[in-house]
Design an enzyme around this catalytic site. Structure first.
Site, PDB file in Angstrom:
ATOM      1  N   SER A 280      61.508  36.296  26.748  1.00 15.82           N
ATOM      2  CA  SER A 280      61.165  35.999  25.473  1.00 15.82           C
ATOM      3  C   SER A 280      59.770  35.405  25.831  1.00 15.82           C
ATOM      4  O   SER A 280      59.261  34.355  26.546  1.00 15.82           O
ATOM      5  CB  SER A 280      61.873  34.693  25.001  1.00 15.82           C
ATOM      6  OG  SER A 280      61.062  34.329  23.770  1.00 15.82           O
TER       7      SER A 280
ATOM      8  N   HIS B 227      61.292  40.242  24.553  1.00 17.44           N
ATOM      9  CA  HIS B 227      61.681  39.325  23.410  1.00 17.44           C
ATOM     10  C   HIS B 227      60.513  38.983  22.590  1.00 17.44           C
ATOM     11  O   HIS B 227      59.684  37.910  23.264  1.00 17.44           O
ATOM     12  CB  HIS B 227      62.619  38.725  23.443  1.00 17.44           C
ATOM     13  CG  HIS B 227      63.258  37.851  22.317  1.00 17.44           C
ATOM     14  ND1 HIS B 227      64.450  38.584  21.588  1.00 17.44           N
ATOM     15  CD2 HIS B 227      63.131  36.708  21.985  1.00 17.44           C
ATOM     16  CE1 HIS B 227      64.743  37.779  20.631  1.00 17.44           C
ATOM     17  NE2 HIS B 227      64.037  36.565  20.682  1.00 17.44           N
TER      18      HIS B 227
ATOM     19  N   MET C 226      57.489  33.984  14.258  1.00 15.41           N
ATOM     20  CA  MET C 226      57.899  32.479  13.353  1.00 15.41           C
ATOM     21  C   MET C 226      56.841  32.247  12.226  1.00 15.41           C
ATOM     22  O   MET C 226      55.603  32.481  12.639  1.00 15.41           O
ATOM     23  CB  MET C 226      57.936  31.352  14.315  1.00 15.41           C
ATOM     24  CG  MET C 226      58.882  31.430  15.281  1.00 15.41           C
ATOM     25  SD  MET C 226      59.326  29.835  16.191  1.00 15.41           S
ATOM     26  CE  MET C 226      60.163  30.478  17.651  1.00 15.41           C
TER      27      MET C 226
ATOM     28  N   MET D 139      72.569  33.574  17.701  1.00 13.18           N
ATOM     29  CA  MET D 139      71.510  32.323  18.199  1.00 13.18           C
ATOM     30  C   MET D 139      72.372  31.206  18.723  1.00 13.18           C
ATOM     31  O   MET D 139      73.542  30.670  18.060  1.00 13.18           O
ATOM     32  CB  MET D 139      70.949  31.702  16.873  1.00 13.18           C
ATOM     33  CG  MET D 139      69.682  32.491  16.285  1.00 13.18           C
ATOM     34  SD  MET D 139      68.610  32.982  17.558  1.00 13.18           S
ATOM     35  CE  MET D 139      67.639  31.566  18.044  1.00 13.18           C
TER      36      MET D 139
ATOM     37  N   MET E 122      61.890  35.377  12.782  1.00 11.20           N
ATOM     38  CA  MET E 122      62.299  33.981  12.167  1.00 11.20           C
ATOM     39  C   MET E 122      61.561  33.862  10.950  1.00 11.20           C
ATOM     40  O   MET E 122      60.594  32.767  10.949  1.00 11.20           O
ATOM     41  CB  MET E 122      62.096  32.986  13.228  1.00 11.20           C
ATOM     42  CG  MET E 122      63.439  33.402  14.262  1.00 11.20           C
ATOM     43  SD  MET E 122      63.193  32.342  15.695  1.00 11.20           S
ATOM     44  CE  MET E 122      62.072  33.652  16.629  1.00 11.20           C
TER      45      MET E 122
ATOM     46  N   ASP F  57      59.007  36.756  19.741  1.00 10.75           N
ATOM     47  CA  ASP F  57      59.584  35.641  18.619  1.00 10.75           C
ATOM     48  C   ASP F  57      58.693  35.642  17.623  1.00 10.75           C
ATOM     49  O   ASP F  57      57.397  34.960  17.719  1.00 10.75           O
ATOM     50  CB  ASP F  57      59.764  34.475  19.128  1.00 10.75           C
ATOM     51  CG  ASP F  57      61.221  34.355  19.948  1.00 10.75           C
ATOM     52  OD1 ASP F  57      62.150  34.732  19.332  1.00 10.75           O
ATOM     53  OD2 ASP F  57      61.306  33.873  21.091  1.00 10.75           O
TER      54      ASP F  57
ATOM     55  N   SER G  32      62.416  30.198  28.718  1.00  9.68           N
ATOM     56  CA  SER G  32      62.120  29.190  30.068  1.00  9.68           C
ATOM     57  C   SER G  32      62.656  29.575  31.116  1.00  9.68           C
ATOM     58  O   SER G  32      62.043  29.238  32.163  1.00  9.68           O
ATOM     59  CB  SER G  32      62.351  27.760  29.400  1.00  9.68           C
ATOM     60  OG  SER G  32      63.555  27.870  28.698  1.00  9.68           O
TER      61      SER G  32
ATOM     62  N   ASP H 152      70.513  34.367  22.259  1.00 11.96           N
ATOM     63  CA  ASP H 152      69.195  33.805  22.385  1.00 11.96           C
ATOM     64  C   ASP H 152      69.233  32.140  22.259  1.00 11.96           C
ATOM     65  O   ASP H 152      69.732  31.924  21.247  1.00 11.96           O
ATOM     66  CB  ASP H 152      68.444  34.431  21.085  1.00 11.96           C
ATOM     67  CG  ASP H 152      67.170  34.044  21.197  1.00 11.96           C
ATOM     68  OD1 ASP H 152      66.455  33.350  22.183  1.00 11.96           O
ATOM     69  OD2 ASP H 152      66.194  34.415  20.082  1.00 11.96           O
ATOM     70  N   GLY H 153      68.777  31.685  23.174  1.00  8.80           N
ATOM     71  CA  GLY H 153      68.749  30.075  23.220  1.00  8.80           C
ATOM     72  C   GLY H 153      69.377  29.588  24.276  1.00  8.80           C
ATOM     73  O   GLY H 153      70.547  29.726  24.507  1.00  8.80           O
TER      74      GLY H 153
ATOM     75  N   GLY I 294      63.602  28.092  16.419  1.00  7.82           N
ATOM     76  CA  GLY I 294      62.191  27.598  16.144  1.00  7.82           C
ATOM     77  C   GLY I 294      61.558  27.202  17.519  1.00  7.82           C
ATOM     78  O   GLY I 294      60.372  27.064  17.426  1.00  7.82           O
ATOM     79  N   PHE I 295      62.220  27.139  18.488  1.00  3.66           N
ATOM     80  CA  PHE I 295      61.599  26.428  19.718  1.00  3.66           C
ATOM     81  C   PHE I 295      62.315  27.041  20.954  1.00  3.66           C
ATOM     82  O   PHE I 295      63.543  27.094  20.992  1.00  3.66           O
ATOM     83  CB  PHE I 295      61.334  24.927  19.649  1.00  3.66           C
ATOM     84  CG  PHE I 295      60.811  24.164  18.616  1.00  3.66           C
ATOM     85  CD1 PHE I 295      59.466  24.284  18.413  1.00  3.66           C
ATOM     86  CD2 PHE I 295      61.377  23.900  17.247  1.00  3.66           C
ATOM     87  CE1 PHE I 295      58.692  23.675  17.487  1.00  3.66           C
ATOM     88  CE2 PHE I 295      60.732  23.316  16.226  1.00  3.66           C
ATOM     89  CZ  PHE I 295      59.256  23.349  16.297  1.00  3.66           C
ATOM     90  N   GLY I 296      61.587  27.124  22.049  1.00  6.40           N
ATOM     91  CA  GLY I 296      61.991  27.508  23.178  1.00  6.40           C
ATOM     92  C   GLY I 296      62.361  26.005  24.130  1.00  6.40           C
ATOM     93  O   GLY I 296      61.958  24.941  23.689  1.00  6.40           O
ATOM     94  N   GLY I 297      63.078  26.342  25.121  1.00  6.36           N
ATOM     95  CA  GLY I 297      63.526  25.231  25.849  1.00  6.36           C
ATOM     96  C   GLY I 297      64.697  24.049  25.519  1.00  6.36           C
ATOM     97  O   GLY I 297      64.726  23.388  25.844  1.00  6.36           O
TER      98      GLY I 297
ATOM     99  N   HIS J 296      62.074  39.554  17.237  1.00  7.56           N
ATOM    100  CA  HIS J 296      62.999  38.641  16.494  1.00  7.56           C
ATOM    101  C   HIS J 296      62.232  37.984  15.496  1.00  7.56           C
ATOM    102  O   HIS J 296      61.360  37.197  15.688  1.00  7.56           O
ATOM    103  CB  HIS J 296      63.425  37.630  17.404  1.00  7.56           C
ATOM    104  CG  HIS J 296      64.555  36.651  16.936  1.00  7.56           C
ATOM    105  ND1 HIS J 296      64.767  35.401  17.707  1.00  7.56           N
ATOM    106  CD2 HIS J 296      65.149  36.579  15.630  1.00  7.56           C
ATOM    107  CE1 HIS J 296      65.559  34.786  16.944  1.00  7.56           C
ATOM    108  NE2 HIS J 296      65.743  35.219  15.961  1.00  7.56           N
TER     109      HIS J 296
END
Ligand code: DX5
Ligand code: ZN
Length: 227
Positions: A7, A30, A34, A134, A65, A32, A195, A172-173, A139-142, A63
């Site tokens: 990602s 990937h 948003m 998911m 969002m 993202d 990450s 994913d996530g 909304g956020f990585g890590g 992806h």
């Protein structure tokens, strides 16, 4: 074989072409998207996807969002995405949208947030090329991997087997060395990692390692044997 999709949310956005090169050997990149409405974060849109598609040979897995994917998703196919994922929570007409994405020449995929069950969408599955479960709130990585999504991954794989579909199951996530095996055992075969790939010293090596873990874990899995 397991597919690993790095990602770029965890990459350096000022050097996206180099960051794609850094994960050579990956199955997909990937991306993202948003919009600060569907999720409380803002990333990139059609023009950047267009440029990135020209800058790399790795196919793009977008992806979305975003609100109103019915309106926007087809533009990502035109921008060069090989796979477009919309969130079913945001789609007004998911079947029509999946058909439009396919008709324009990309793989059509439907994403579910952690609180969204798969069962109401069983009849839609033949219209899709991939389902994204998911394993964090989008909304956020890590973020930390949500173990409680494993039963949903398993139930989705059971539905795919029940209908004998050629459908990919993406997670994913929070996917990393410590979590990818459980996802693979439960039934996932496409793994997004942000990450865990771009945070590594050698991103391409991180992709190979993750693929190795996933392949090993799925080799003896009930769903892979039955296939
Ligand atoms: C989160 C995004 C993910 C994100 C994953 O909303 O959809 O694709 O990049 O990042 P990690 O792998 O760090 O959880
Ligand atoms: Zn994503």
């Amino acid at each position: 074989m397991a597919q690993i999709n790095p990602s770029i949310l965890s990459a350096d956005f000022a050097r996206l072409a180099d960051e794609a090169e850094a994960v050579r050997g990956s199955d997909w990149l990937h991306v993202d998207v948003m919009d600060n409405h569907f999720v409380p974060n803002l990333t990139l849109g059609v023009p950047i996807v267009e440029s990135l598609a020209r800058a790399t040979d790795i196919p793009l897995d977008c992806h979305l969002m975003i609100e109103d994917p019915d309106r926007w998703a087809p533009q990502y196919v035109e921008a060069g995405a090989g796979s477009v994922t919309f969130h079913v929570e945001a789609a007004a007409a998911p079947v029509r949208l999946a058909r439009e994405i396919r008709a324009k020449g990309a793989r059509a995929s439907m994403a579910l947030k952690p609180g969204t069950p798969i069962e109401p969408y069983e009849d839609l599955l033949p219209e899709l090329d991939m389902v994204l479960i998911m394993t964090v709130e989008p909304g956020f990585g890590g973020q930390a991997f949500l173990d409680i999504m494993l039963p949903k991954i398993r139930r989705t794989r059971e539905l795919i087997a029940k209908h004998d579909l050629e459908l990919w199951l993406q997670v994913d996530g929070g996917v990393a060395a410590g979590t990818i095996e459980r996802c693979a055992e439960a039934g996932a075969d496409v793994f997004v990692a942000g990450s865990a790939v771009y945070g590594a010293e050698d991103p391409a090596e991180a992709v190979r390692k993750l693929r190795g873990f996933a392949d090993k874990a799925s080799a003896d899995a009930w769903w892979a044997c039955a296939h």
